[in-house]
Design a protein around this motif. Structure first.
Motif, PDB file in Angstrom:
ATOM      1  N   VAL A  35     -41.334 -62.998  70.655  1.00  0.00           N
ATOM      2  CA  VAL A  35     -41.726 -62.309  69.425  1.00  0.00           C
ATOM      3  C   VAL A  35     -40.479 -62.110  68.583  1.00  0.00           C
ATOM      4  O   VAL A  35     -39.350 -62.246  69.076  1.00  0.00           O
ATOM      5  CB  VAL A  35     -42.410 -60.966  69.752  1.00  0.00           C
ATOM      6  N   PRO A  36     -40.598 -61.792  67.294  1.00  0.00           N
ATOM      7  CA  PRO A  36     -39.401 -61.652  66.448  1.00  0.00           C
ATOM      8  C   PRO A  36     -38.384 -60.646  66.964  1.00  0.00           C
ATOM      9  O   PRO A  36     -37.179 -60.852  66.838  1.00  0.00           O
ATOM     10  CB  PRO A  36     -39.986 -61.220  65.101  1.00  0.00           C
ATOM     11  N   SER A  37     -38.852 -59.549  67.565  1.00  0.00           N
ATOM     12  CA  SER A  37     -37.904 -58.545  68.055  1.00  0.00           C
ATOM     13  C   SER A  37     -37.109 -59.051  69.245  1.00  0.00           C
ATOM     14  O   SER A  37     -36.036 -58.513  69.545  1.00  0.00           O
ATOM     15  CB  SER A  37     -38.646 -57.266  68.434  1.00  0.00           C
ATOM     16  N   TYR A  38     -37.608 -60.074  69.955  1.00  0.00           N
ATOM     17  CA  TYR A  38     -36.841 -60.669  71.058  1.00  0.00           C
ATOM     18  C   TYR A  38     -35.702 -61.534  70.534  1.00  0.00           C
ATOM     19  O   TYR A  38     -34.595 -61.505  71.061  1.00  0.00           O
ATOM     20  CB  TYR A  38     -37.751 -61.521  71.924  1.00  0.00           C
ATOM     21  N   VAL A  39     -36.001 -62.312  69.507  1.00  0.00           N
ATOM     22  CA  VAL A  39     -35.014 -63.259  68.985  1.00  0.00           C
ATOM     23  C   VAL A  39     -33.881 -62.530  68.279  1.00  0.00           C
ATOM     24  O   VAL A  39     -32.722 -62.935  68.353  1.00  0.00           O
ATOM     25  CB  VAL A  39     -35.702 -64.269  68.053  1.00  0.00           C
ATOM     26  N   ALA A  40     -34.196 -61.435  67.597  1.00  0.00           N
ATOM     27  CA  ALA A  40     -33.184 -60.668  66.861  1.00  0.00           C
ATOM     28  C   ALA A  40     -33.183 -59.230  67.359  1.00  0.00           C
ATOM     29  O   ALA A  40     -33.667 -58.318  66.681  1.00  0.00           O
ATOM     30  CB  ALA A  40     -33.448 -60.734  65.360  1.00  0.00           C
ATOM     31  N   PRO A  41     -32.664 -58.981  68.544  1.00  0.00           N
ATOM     32  CA  PRO A  41     -32.727 -57.612  69.089  1.00  0.00           C
ATOM     33  C   PRO A  41     -31.900 -56.608  68.296  1.00  0.00           C
ATOM     34  O   PRO A  41     -32.265 -55.442  68.198  1.00  0.00           O
ATOM     35  CB  PRO A  41     -32.202 -57.780  70.514  1.00  0.00           C
ATOM     36  N   ASP A  42     -30.773 -57.043  67.721  1.00  0.00           N
ATOM     37  CA  ASP A  42     -29.944 -56.107  66.955  1.00  0.00           C
ATOM     38  C   ASP A  42     -30.665 -55.647  65.693  1.00  0.00           C
ATOM     39  O   ASP A  42     -30.651 -54.452  65.344  1.00  0.00           O
ATOM     40  CB  ASP A  42     -28.621 -56.764  66.589  1.00  0.00           C
ATOM     41  N   LEU A  43     -31.287 -56.586  65.001  1.00  0.00           N
ATOM     42  CA  LEU A  43     -32.041 -56.213  63.809  1.00  0.00           C
ATOM     43  C   LEU A  43     -33.235 -55.338  64.170  1.00  0.00           C
ATOM     44  O   LEU A  43     -33.576 -54.400  63.439  1.00  0.00           O
ATOM     45  CB  LEU A  43     -32.513 -57.476  63.074  1.00  0.00           C
ATOM     46  N   ALA A  44     -33.873 -55.625  65.300  1.00  0.00           N
ATOM     47  CA  ALA A  44     -34.996 -54.799  65.731  1.00  0.00           C
ATOM     48  C   ALA A  44     -34.548 -53.368  66.011  1.00  0.00           C
ATOM     49  O   ALA A  44     -35.253 -52.400  65.677  1.00  0.00           O
ATOM     50  CB  ALA A  44     -35.651 -55.407  66.967  1.00  0.00           C
ATOM     51  N   ALA A  45     -33.368 -53.215  66.615  1.00  0.00           N
ATOM     52  CA  ALA A  45     -32.851 -51.865  66.855  1.00  0.00           C
ATOM     53  C   ALA A  45     -32.547 -51.151  65.549  1.00  0.00           C
ATOM     54  O   ALA A  45     -32.812 -49.942  65.413  1.00  0.00           O
ATOM     55  CB  ALA A  45     -31.597 -51.946  67.723  1.00  0.00           C
ATOM     56  N   ASP A  46     -32.026 -51.876  64.561  1.00  0.00           N
ATOM     57  CA  ASP A  46     -31.778 -51.260  63.251  1.00  0.00           C
ATOM     58  C   ASP A  46     -33.087 -50.836  62.584  1.00  0.00           C
ATOM     59  O   ASP A  46     -33.147 -49.782  61.930  1.00  0.00           O
ATOM     60  CB  ASP A  46     -31.024 -52.243  62.354  1.00  0.00           C
ATOM     61  N   ILE A  47     -34.120 -51.635  62.752  1.00  0.00           N
ATOM     62  CA  ILE A  47     -35.418 -51.287  62.160  1.00  0.00           C
ATOM     63  C   ILE A  47     -35.970 -50.013  62.794  1.00  0.00           C
ATOM     64  O   ILE A  47     -36.509 -49.133  62.108  1.00  0.00           O
ATOM     65  CB  ILE A  47     -36.397 -52.460  62.316  1.00  0.00           C
ATOM     66  N   ARG A  48     -35.847 -49.897  64.091  1.00  0.00           N
ATOM     67  CA  ARG A  48     -36.341 -48.691  64.764  1.00  0.00           C
ATOM     68  C   ARG A  48     -35.575 -47.452  64.318  1.00  0.00           C
ATOM     69  O   ARG A  48     -36.167 -46.383  64.121  1.00  0.00           O
ATOM     70  CB  ARG A  48     -36.244 -48.863  66.278  1.00  0.00           C
TER      71      ARG A  48
END
Length: 744
Positions: free
Chosen positions: A377-390
């Motif tokens: 899923v997108p949050s797997y491929v870009a974990p750093d960006l996903a953490a920033d989104i959270r």
């Protein structure tokens, strides 16, 4: 030399200074001979009792530290041990103090009658046979004592030498020297007394050891003393005549045994050292060979689980690696992380130990042999960006002031699949959907009777097909699906759950009356009722579930989420809950529309979210951006505003054209469902007469756009691989929605 004491006529021993009675010819303490005060021993003949002289030792007349005939019987019949000088009873065969055998130290060859008849007149006649050339019993006795390595032998021999020098200066000089050398060979060529024994130094640690020690008492190294003793004893035996060698066969036997033991000990030490060096060498060679032939793909996968990097794990599984493979001792040593890896661990053990839930889901699905595999899923491929989104989402949560202290969010995005997916090749598209969607949930929602995508008019003509995104199968699936439908990430930080629990606790006085009234009406339809205590108990249980991460949630929680997100939530789900055998076990009761009825309509958005419910599991239902939007953007046409991409449509009816139920309506609101839907949603009717709600897809937030773009680039690279010359076919992997969490 000591002088005669005037204290009662007692005389002091020159060795231990003990005061003895005048009648004592030997020291009572150390058994040293009484000093003669430099007098001529031949003139003492008249003062010495013949009986006493016969009982005393031959060599006790000469001054010395100890008596050479220590094994002869004393005046009371006792015999003295050569080793510890202890007086033993005549019937004792072993020394009572050191357990030394009497036969070993007794001078059996000394003629008793000869010793008894010794006097000052014929003393020189008994000294004469001490020469090696003559074979008297006394000579054999002295040589035998030299073989036994007794220190008194040397000192007593020295005393004899002094006596003979007074009587025979030139006649017996060579004989005396021979005896002296023979007697002192056993103590490293030193002629010292019992009170000044010369020790030998260890060649390894320089520790000084007693002469009788065969090996160093400090480090255990075999000393040269043992070899010297054995050689001197052997030499002492060899100088005897033939008849004496035959009578002293035990001397050679004991010497050979001692030599053999010394050689065996030294050889055993050398063998152990050589064996240890050989073993270390072989172990090092084996380690180098194992390092060269190690399966580094497997070892990198283990390190990937430790470091939270899914790439080596995916590469290992893609290459056909066994997820149930166990670490062996050589691999643990090669990884050199004893605190992290143990023998027998698998990737599953490591994922559980280091809390890698996303990898654990993938590995378990592989072990179970299902169609599942790696999810991307997108949050797997870009974990750093996903953490920033959270983190950004958590900063947008606020609490409303006033009588209804409920939490709410300030930003209202809506997640949709990018239209660029349709530009990818067919095989890449298939892999993308396999790694992104929950095929099991999609199949259940579209199976008979279908809950989504049942109208071709909505899915094909209006381009509003819904896709079930893969989601964690833990109790947080409702919160994760709500976050996916808005921001495209999971609620890993439990920010949405905390807002839900606080809203129900602090705003419970507002939620509780509407919840109780709705549940009472539902209970009346089933013809049962509850008392006040039971209602309060159920309410307390719902509050407790909201506060526990991982706990499954109920309809009240979906209703509270609609207020936190400030938008309607439409749940498409199965009508009946079935067992794993396919048997119907009850009503699902989750399907329907959840409106933020406790807010003002102007405070909320009219764009709803879509969620799917299948047998205790929630999934985010998202549309795909119409491809026409992508064309209009590239041609820079003005068909739509710059801040809006497209509008999709969500049915408000089921397949039987019945309105979806609206949850938590009061008795006064019953019967006005369609009117209420039009107040809170942008409702329109299709040509086929289907009542639908409009879902506006706004421009993505910057962080979400970057995450989606990075996720797309992965599949674009795969597409370039397939279109390149001599392209390799992409390995298509099968995946499913089984899993617990993600690692972002």
């Amino acid at each position: 030399m000591s002088v005669e004491s005037t204290d009662g006529g007692k005389w002091s021993c020159e060795y231990c200074t003990y005061k003895n009675f005048p009648s004592s010819l030997k020291c009572t303490m150390c058994r040293g001979a009484k000093p003669l005060l430099n007098e001529d021993i031949y003139r003492l003949r008249e003062n010495i009792d013949t009986n006493e002289l016969s009982n005393m030792n031959l060599l006790s007349l000469a001054s010395g530290p100890c008596d050479i005939t220590t094994n002869n019987a004393s005046c009371d019949g006792k015999w003295i041990c050569d080793v510890c000088t202890y007086l033993n009873s005549p019937k004792d065969l072993r020394c009572n103090q050191c357990r030394t055998t009497k036969a070993t130290h007794t001078l059996d060859n000394i003629n008793t009658t000869t010793v008894t008849n010794i006097s000052a007149i014929n003393l020189h006649e008994h000294i004469q046979p001490l020469r090696i050339s003559q074979h008297s019993d006394l000579a054999q006795s002295l040589i035998s004592r030299s073989r036994n390595n007794s220190p008194p032998t040397s000192s007593s021999t020295v005393s004899l030498d002094k006596s003979r020098q007074q009587q025979q200066q030139q006649q017996h000089r060579s004989t005396t020297n021979n005896i002296t050398v023979t007697g002192t060979a056993t103590i490293n060529n030193s002629t010292i007394g019992c009170n000044n024994i010369q020790k030998w130094s260890c060649m390894a640690c320089t520790y000084e050891n007693w002469p009788k020690s065969l090996k160093c008492a400090m480090c255990g190294t075999m000393g040269n003393n043992a070899t010297n003793i054995s050689r001197s004893q052997q030499a002492s035996c060899l100088i005897l005549p033939t008849s004496d060698r035959e009578n002293n066969e035990h001397c050679r036997t004991n010497t050979n045994i001692l030599d053999e033991r010394v050689q065996q000990r030294s050889s055993s030490h050398r063998f152990q050292d050589t064996a240890g060096a050989t073993n270390n060498l072989e172990a090092e060679r084996a380690a180098k060979a194992f390092r060269r032939n190690a399966d580094w793909g497997w070892l990198k996968a283990c390190l990937g689980v430790l470091e939270g990097d899914p790439s080596p794990v995916e590469a290992y599984l893609s290459a056909g690696g066994d997820p149930a493979r166990q670490l062996i001792a050589q691999e643990v040593a090669l990884l050199n992380r004893s605190s992290a890896f143990d023998v027998g661990h698998t990737l599953v053990h490591l994922a559980i130990r280091f809390h890698r839930e996303d990898m654990l889901a993938t590995l378990l699905s592989q072990i179970e042999g299902s169609e599942s595999g790696v999810k991307r899923v997108p949050s797997y491929v870009a974990p750093d960006l996903a953490a920033d989104i959270r983190r950004y989402f958590a900063s947008t949560i606020r609490q409303r002031k006033g009588s209804f202290p409920c939490y709410f969010v300030t930003d209202l995005p809506t997640f949709a699949l990018p239209a660029e997916v349709e530009e990818l090749p067919g095989t890449v598209q298939e892999q993308l959907f396999t790694e992104l969607l929950d095929k099991d949930a999609q199949q259940q929602l579209e199976s008979e009777p279908p809950a989504v995508n049942w109208s071709l008019e909505v899915t094909m003509r209006l381009g509003s097909r819904l896709y079930a995104l893969w989601n964690r199968s833990a109790g947080d699936c409702l919160l994760d699906s709500a976050m996916q439908a808005t921001w495209g990430v999971f609620d890993r930080d439990n920010a949405l759950r905390r807002a839900l629990a606080d809203s129900l606790h602090q705003g419970g006085h507002v939620f509780y009356p509407r919840w109780k009234e709705y549940e009472t009406s539902q209970a009346s339809l089933l013809e049962f009722s509850l008392d006040e205590g039971q209602w309060e108990e159920d309410w307390t249980s719902l509050l407790s579930l909201a506060s526990q991460p991982g706990a499954s949630l109920e309809q009240l929680h979906v209703f509270a989420l609609a207020h936190i997100l400030r938008r309607p939530i439409i749940v498409y789900g199965v009508k009946y809950v079935k067992s794993f055998r396919g048997e119907t076990i009850g009503y699902a009761r989750f399907e329907g529309v959840y409106l933020p009825l406790l807010w003002e309509q102007s405070f909320c958005t009219r764009t709803p979210l879509a969620l799917g419910y299948t047998r205790g599991h929630f999934s985010a239902l998202v549309p795909m951006e119409p491809y026409s939007r992508l064309v209009d953007t590239r041609t820079q046409t003005q068909h739509s505003p710059s801040d809006e991409l497209q509008i999709t449509f969500l049915p408000l009816m089921d397949r039987d054209r019945k309105l979806l139920p609206i949850h938590f309506l009061t008795q006064s609101e019953m019967g006005r469902e369609e009117t209420i839907l039009r107040q809170w949603l942008e409702v329109c009717e299709t040509e086929g007469g289907i009542l639908v709600a409009q879902q506006r897809l706004h421009k993505r937030p910057l962080l979400v756009a970057q995450m989606v773009e990075e996720w797309l680039n992965h599949y674009r690279r795969l597409a370039q691989t397939t279109s390149a010359p001599f392209a390799r076919p992409i390995p298509i992997q099968d995946y499913s929605s089984d899993g617990d969490t993600d690692e972002e």
